[in-house]
Design a protein around this motif. Structure first.
Motif, mmCIF file in Angstrom:
data_model
loop_
_atom_site.group_PDB
_atom_site.id
_atom_site.type_symbol
_atom_site.label_atom_id
_atom_site.label_comp_id
_atom_site.label_asym_id
_atom_site.label_seq_id
_atom_site.Cartn_x
_atom_site.Cartn_y
_atom_site.Cartn_z
ATOM 1 N N ASN A 1 60.063 68.477 17.325
ATOM 2 C CA ASN A 1 59.133 69.407 17.951
ATOM 3 C C ASN A 1 57.977 68.575 18.483
ATOM 4 O O ASN A 1 57.240 67.981 17.715
ATOM 5 N N GLY A 2 57.837 68.527 19.798
ATOM 6 C CA GLY A 2 56.823 67.684 20.410
ATOM 7 C C GLY A 2 55.408 68.166 20.196
ATOM 8 O O GLY A 2 54.454 67.419 20.380
ATOM 9 N N GLY A 3 55.236 69.416 19.826
ATOM 10 C CA GLY A 3 53.905 69.928 19.560
ATOM 11 C C GLY A 3 53.101 70.277 20.801
ATOM 12 O O GLY A 3 51.997 70.776 20.693
ATOM 13 N N GLU A 4 53.649 70.021 21.984
ATOM 14 C CA GLU A 4 52.941 70.372 23.215
ATOM 15 C C GLU A 4 53.209 71.832 23.550
ATOM 16 O O GLU A 4 54.348 72.273 23.548
ATOM 17 N N ALA A 5 52.171 72.570 23.847
ATOM 18 C CA ALA A 5 52.334 73.971 24.239
ATOM 19 C C ALA A 5 52.623 74.049 25.734
ATOM 20 O O ALA A 5 52.013 73.349 26.531
ATOM 21 N N ARG A 6 53.562 74.871 26.103
ATOM 22 C CA ARG A 6 53.900 75.124 27.510
ATOM 23 C C ARG A 6 53.726 76.605 27.778
ATOM 24 O O ARG A 6 53.967 77.433 26.918
#
Length: 66
Positions: free
Chosen positions: A19-24
């Motif tokens: 889980n990259g943790g970046e919100a899209r």
């Protein structure tokens, strides 16, 4: 649940899913990143890809081969 299923599928192929943790800003879906390539797997984009085939099938079903 989706993340765990993805991790298992990736593991079966010898890969690791994190889980990259970046919100899209997408609705109902996720983004896959492989190196520098991002793939939008939101419901909207997946339906957009299927639409031409589905429309052609509907036209054929309703009006026959034209």
């Amino acid at each position: 649940m989706l993340l765990e299923a993805g991790r298992k599928a990736a593991s079966d192929c010898g890969k690791t899913l994190i889980n990259g943790g970046e919100a899209r800003d997408i609705d109902r879906g996720f983004v896959i990143r492989c190196g520098q390539v991002l793939t939008n797997c939101s419901a909207e984009k997946l339906i957009e890809q299927l639409r031409p085939t589905a429309e052609a099938g509907a036209v054929s079903l309703l009006f026959g081969d034209m």
